[in-house]
Write a protein that holds these residues in place. Structure first.
Motif, PDB file in Angstrom:
ATOM      1  N   GLY A  42       0.623  -1.201   0.070  1.00 41.28           N
ATOM      2  CA  GLY A  42      -0.089   0.042   0.014  1.00 41.28           C
ATOM      3  C   GLY A  42       0.770   1.391  -0.011  1.00 41.28           C
ATOM      4  O   GLY A  42       0.132   2.288   0.060  1.00 41.28           O
ATOM      5  N   ASN A  43       2.105   1.256  -0.198  1.00 44.62           N
ATOM      6  CA  ASN A  43       2.957   2.438  -0.165  1.00 44.62           C
ATOM      7  C   ASN A  43       2.594   3.315  -1.181  1.00 44.62           C
ATOM      8  O   ASN A  43       2.608   4.681  -0.976  1.00 44.62           O
ATOM      9  N   GLY A  44       2.314   2.799  -2.520  1.00 46.07           N
ATOM     10  CA  GLY A  44       2.123   3.567  -3.740  1.00 46.07           C
ATOM     11  C   GLY A  44       0.638   4.371  -3.398  1.00 46.07           C
ATOM     12  O   GLY A  44       0.642   5.480  -3.825  1.00 46.07           O
ATOM     13  N   ARG A  45      -0.429   3.640  -3.098  1.00 50.13           N
ATOM     14  CA  ARG A  45      -1.517   4.322  -2.609  1.00 50.13           C
ATOM     15  C   ARG A  45      -1.478   5.347  -1.796  1.00 50.13           C
ATOM     16  O   ARG A  45      -2.149   6.293  -1.853  1.00 50.13           O
ATOM     17  N   TYR A  83       8.215  -9.173   3.745  1.00 50.82           N
ATOM     18  CA  TYR A  83       8.104  -8.946   2.365  1.00 50.82           C
ATOM     19  C   TYR A  83       8.397  -7.667   1.566  1.00 50.82           C
ATOM     20  O   TYR A  83       7.643  -6.858   1.831  1.00 50.82           O
ATOM     21  N   ALA A  84       9.727  -7.490   1.101  1.00 54.99           N
ATOM     22  CA  ALA A  84      10.139  -6.023   0.605  1.00 54.99           C
ATOM     23  C   ALA A  84      10.220  -5.876  -0.707  1.00 54.99           C
ATOM     24  O   ALA A  84       9.884  -4.840  -1.185  1.00 54.99           O
ATOM     25  N   PHE A  85      10.489  -6.981  -1.462  1.00 51.88           N
ATOM     26  CA  PHE A  85      10.465  -6.958  -2.665  1.00 51.88           C
ATOM     27  C   PHE A  85      10.470  -8.390  -3.521  1.00 51.88           C
ATOM     28  O   PHE A  85      11.059  -9.244  -3.311  1.00 51.88           O
TER      29      PHE A  85
HETATM   30  C1  IPE Z   1       4.505  -2.461  -1.316  1.00 47.86           C
HETATM   31  O1  IPE Z   1       3.705  -1.150  -1.543  1.00 47.86           O
HETATM   32  C2  IPE Z   1       5.929  -1.954  -1.427  1.00 47.86           C
HETATM   33  C3  IPE Z   1       6.333  -3.043  -2.648  1.00 47.86           C
HETATM   34  C4  IPE Z   1       5.946  -3.830  -3.344  1.00 47.86           C
HETATM   35  C5  IPE Z   1       7.773  -2.812  -2.906  1.00 47.86           C
HETATM   36  P1  IPE Z   1       3.117  -0.969  -3.235  1.00 47.86           P
HETATM   37  O2  IPE Z   1       4.325  -0.227  -4.030  1.00 47.86           O
HETATM   38  O3  IPE Z   1       2.809  -2.265  -3.870  1.00 47.86           O
HETATM   39  O4  IPE Z   1       1.885  -0.012  -3.068  1.00 47.86           O
HETATM   40  P2  IPE Z   1       0.483  -0.409  -3.870  1.00 47.86           P
HETATM   41  O5  IPE Z   1      -0.089  -1.239  -3.559  1.00 47.86           O
HETATM   42  O6  IPE Z   1       0.986   0.331  -5.154  1.00 47.86           O
HETATM   43  O7  IPE Z   1      -0.131   0.956  -3.143  1.00 47.86           O
END
Ligand code: IPE
Ligand code: IPE
Ligand code: MG
Length: 268
Positions: A42-45, A83-85
Motif C-alpha cells: 500500500g505504499n504507492g496508494r 516481504y520487501a521486494f
Molecule cells: C508495497 O507497496 C511495496 C512493494 C511492493 C515494494 P506498493 O508499492 O505495492 O503499493 P501499492 O500496492 O501500489 O499501493
C-alpha cells in the motif's frame, strides 16, 4: 450531601480496568506466535493519496518497518519476516525499481547499528544474486555484523517468490537423486522444507497483509500451510505498533485446530 468520603470506590473494577488497558497490555505473552510474516503493501496508494510520487510512499514505509520490528522484538517474538521486494516487482518501471534498491541500501546501512543495539539478527530469503552489487554488499555486511544477536531474527524477503524457492529446492533434491545420494522414496515434507531458503526458521503462525488486498502474491506458499491470516485496510506507511498489537490480539482470539475438532482441542 455527597462528600469525598462517601463515594464508594469499586474494589474489583475488572470491566473498567480492561477498558483502560492498552492494546499491548491485553496481549498474552505466553501465547505469542514465534514467527510473524508481513506483506507490506500500500505504499504507492498512500503516496498517491497525499498527491506525492510512489517513491515517497516507499520512503515513508521505512518508519513502519522500524515500528513493527521494535514492537515484535519488545513483545518477545522470535522471527519476523518482511516481504520487501518480490520477483514480480522487477517488472515495475525502472525508476521505481532503482529507487527501491537505493532505499534498501541506505536503510540497511543506516539501521545496522540499531539492530545491534536491540540484539536483532538480520537474515535474507530470495534470489539475492539478482540484486545490484551495492545492495548485496551492504546486506552481506549487515548479516555478518548482526550474526551473533539472539533476541529476534529479522528476515527480509528480497527478490523473493515462493514458486522460485520451491523450484530451486526441487532442483537440489533432483540433483541428490541423480548423484545416488537420495532415494525418491525417502523424500518427505521435512526433507523438502530443509531445502527451502527458510530451512532455519519455523513456519509463521501469523501472516499479516496491509492495504486491503486479500491475496498471497507468491509469498511463502509452502510455509503458510497452517498460518492464520490477518488482513487490514491500513496502508503500510500508516501501520504502527498499535496496528501490530491489533493483529496479535486477533490471532490470540483464533482457535488453531490443525484438522482436529474443536472438542479435541479443548481436551488437550
Ligand atoms: C508495497 O507497496 C511495496 C512493494 C511492493 C515494494 P506498493 O508499492 O505495492 O503499493 P501499492 O500496492 O501500489 O499501493
Ligand atoms: C507484494 O505486493 C510484494 C511485496 C509486498 C513486496 P505487490 O503490491 O507487489 O503485490 P500485487 O502485485 O498487488 O499482488
Ligand atoms: Mg502493492
Amino acid at each position: 450531601m455527597l462528600t469525598n468520603q462517601n463515594i464508594v470506590q469499586p474494589i474489583n473494577d475488572t470491566v473498567g480496568t480492561s477498558a483502560r488497558m492498552s492494546l499491548k497490555e491485553k496481549i498474552d505473552i505466553t501465547r505469542l506466535p514465534q514467527h510473524v510474516a508481513v506483506i507490506m503493501d500500500g505504499n504507492g496508494r498512500w503516496a498517491e493519496q497525499q498527491g506525492q510520487v510512489r517513491v515517497f510512499g516507499h520512503q515513508s514505509g521505512v518508519t513502519s518497518v522500524r515500528e513493527t520490528t521494535e514492537a515484535a522484538a519488545e513483545l518477545g517474538i522470535k522471527y519476523l519476516t518482511l516481504y520487501a521486494f518480490s520477483t514480480e516487482n522487477w517488472n515495475r518501471p525502472k525508476d521505481e525499481v532503482d529507487a527501491l534498491m537505493e532505499l534498501l541500501v541506505y536503510t540497511i546501512h543506516a539501521e545496522t547499528a540499531t539492530l545491534n543495539k536491540n540484539n536483532i539478527r538480520l537474515a535474507v530469503i530470495g534470489d539475492t544474486d539478482s540484486l545490484p552489487d551495492a545492495c548485496r554488499k551492504v546486506l552481506d555486511e549487515a548479516i555478518l555484523n548482526t550474526a551473533n544477536n539472539k533476541r529476534m531474527t529479522l528476515i527480509l524477503a528480497l527478490s523473493y517468490s515462493s514458486r522460485w524457492e520451491i523450484v530451486e529446492a526441487t532442483k537440489k533434491i533432483a540433483q541428490q537423486v541423480v548423484e545416488g545420494k537420495l532415494q525418491p522414496k525417502n523424500i518427505n515434507a521435512e526433507l523438502f522444507s530443509a531445502q527451502l531458503n527458510t530451512s532455519l526458521f519455523p513456519d509463521p503462525e501469523l501472516l499479516i497483509r496491509t492495504s486491503g488486498e486479500q491475496r498471497i502474491s507468491n509469498f511463502l506458499l509452502w510455509q503458510i500451510a497452517y498460518s492464520e491470516f490477518y488482513f487490514t485496510e491500513t496502508l503500510w506507511p500508516d501501520f504502527d505498533k498499535e496496528e501490530f498489537y491489533k493483529a496479535i490480539l486477533d490471532y490470540q482470539g483464533r482457535e488453531r485446530r490443525f484438522g482436529k475438532t474443536s472438542a479435541q482441542m479443548l481436551q488437550q
